[in-house]
Design a protein around this motif. Sequence first.
Motif, PDB file in Angstrom:
ATOM      1  N   GLY A 190       0.972  -1.273   0.052  1.00 40.97           N
ATOM      2  CA  GLY A 190      -0.071   0.020   0.076  1.00 40.97           C
ATOM      3  C   GLY A 190       0.944   1.243   0.097  1.00 40.97           C
ATOM      4  O   GLY A 190       0.394   2.373  -0.300  1.00 40.97           O
ATOM      5  N   ARG A 191       1.994   1.199   0.769  1.00 39.75           N
ATOM      6  CA  ARG A 191       2.826   2.482   0.691  1.00 39.75           C
ATOM      7  C   ARG A 191       3.625   2.693  -0.538  1.00 39.75           C
ATOM      8  O   ARG A 191       3.614   3.632  -1.138  1.00 39.75           O
ATOM      9  N   LEU A 193       1.930   1.657  -3.491  1.00 37.52           N
ATOM     10  CA  LEU A 193       0.938   2.236  -4.328  1.00 37.52           C
ATOM     11  C   LEU A 193       0.665   4.027  -4.060  1.00 37.52           C
ATOM     12  O   LEU A 193       0.488   4.625  -5.290  1.00 37.52           O
ATOM     13  N   GLY A 194       0.727   4.265  -2.922  1.00 31.78           N
ATOM     14  CA  GLY A 194       0.822   5.765  -2.599  1.00 31.78           C
ATOM     15  C   GLY A 194       1.936   6.531  -3.320  1.00 31.78           C
ATOM     16  O   GLY A 194       1.810   7.592  -3.911  1.00 31.78           O
ATOM     17  N   GLY A 221      -2.455   5.485  -0.756  1.00 28.05           N
ATOM     18  CA  GLY A 221      -2.792   4.373  -1.441  1.00 28.05           C
ATOM     19  C   GLY A 221      -4.411   4.060  -1.354  1.00 28.05           C
ATOM     20  O   GLY A 221      -4.819   3.734  -2.705  1.00 28.05           O
ATOM     21  N   SER A 225      -6.825   3.966  -4.722  1.00 26.07           N
ATOM     22  CA  SER A 225      -7.500   2.824  -5.185  1.00 26.07           C
ATOM     23  C   SER A 225      -8.986   3.309  -5.417  1.00 26.07           C
ATOM     24  O   SER A 225      -9.714   2.853  -6.219  1.00 26.07           O
ATOM     25  N   VAL A 268      -5.264  -3.432   0.241  1.00 23.35           N
ATOM     26  CA  VAL A 268      -4.970  -3.128  -1.150  1.00 23.35           C
ATOM     27  C   VAL A 268      -6.008  -3.923  -1.934  1.00 23.35           C
ATOM     28  O   VAL A 268      -6.450  -3.420  -3.189  1.00 23.35           O
TER      29      VAL A 268
END
Length: 328
Positions: A190-191, A193-194, A221, A225, A268
Motif C-alpha cells: 500500500g505504501r 501504491l501511494g 494508496g 484505489s 489494497v
Amino acid sequence: MRPRLPDDGRLAIGLDIGGTKIAAGVTDAEGRVVDRVPAVPCPSDQAAILKSVSVLVEGLRSRNPRIAAVGVGAAGLVHWPEGRIRAAPNTAYHDLPLRRLLQESTGLPAVVENDANAACWAEYRMGNSASHMAFVTVGTGVGGGLVLGGRLFRGRTGIATEIGHMIVDPHGTERCGCGTIGCLEPLASGRALGRYGSAAAAAEPGGALAALADASGRVTGEAVSAAARAGDPAARAQLERLGHWLGIGVATLVNLFDVELVVVGGGVAEAGELLLDPLRASFARYVTAAAHRELPAVGPARLGPEAGWIGAALLALGHGEEGPAGGE
C-alpha cells in the motif's frame, strides 16, 4: 479436509497487531465470531502497545467468561512456538517476549504468531478448502502464509514465508524497511501504491490524482484505489504496476511450492479485479512451464480485515497440529 475441533464451549480472544492498528475479537473453536471491538490505533512505542493489548484483552474477557486462551497475530519475525517477536520493520517492538508477557498478565495460555500466518490459517479454516494454499496479504506491507498438506508451514523457527522480503528487483532503487534493496514489499505494498500515485500526480498536475494530493503532493494508496474504482486511467495504471510486481512474487511461490490455490487479502486487495487481473497476467507470464501445468486459481480473501484476529483465536484454541495453546 480441514481439521475440525470439538465444540466444547471454549472461547478465545484473538488480536491482530498490525503496522497501524490493533484489531481484536472473540471466537469459538470453529471460528464463529462471538464478540468484537472496534480497531484502535497501534501506538508508536512498545510499552504503549502492551498497554493497549492489555486493555483490549481485559475488556473482552470481562464480557465473555468462557475465555480459555489468547492468540495474537503480530507483524514481524515471530519465533515459534516461543512467541518472541524478534524484529518488525513497520512497528515499534523489538525482541519482545509477547507470549510470556501475555501468559503472565492474563493467567491464560497464549499463542503468538506472525499476523499473515494467522490470517492465512483463518482463510484456510473458514473460507478455502485447498490443502496446498498460499496466502498473500497486501496492506501497509506485504506478507503471506502457506498451508501445505493441511498444515500451517512455519519453517524451522517460525519465520518462514516472509513473502514481502523475497528479492524481485536486486538492481532497483527502492530500499525496504528491512534495509535491503530489491524486496517485493517496497514495490507492491500500500505504501508503494501511494508512492506511485504521488509520482503520477506530480506528472499530471491537472489530473484526478493531483486533486487528491495533500499540501505536500502526497497521495495515499487508499486514494489511488478509490480513484481507480471511479474509473481514473492514471490510478488504474498504478494498480496495474502493483499487480505486475505481485504477480512475480506469486509466480515464485508457485514455482517453489506448487500450491493449488493463491488467496490475496489485505486492504489494497479490496480493489478487487483492478488488482487481481494484472496480478494474474503477470503470474502467468513469469511462472515456470505455464503451458505445461494446471495453474492454481488466484482469488480474493473471504474474511477481510478480521482474518488476522480470527486466525489467532483459532490457533490459541488448538487446531490439530500442535495441540492447544500452552503446549510446545
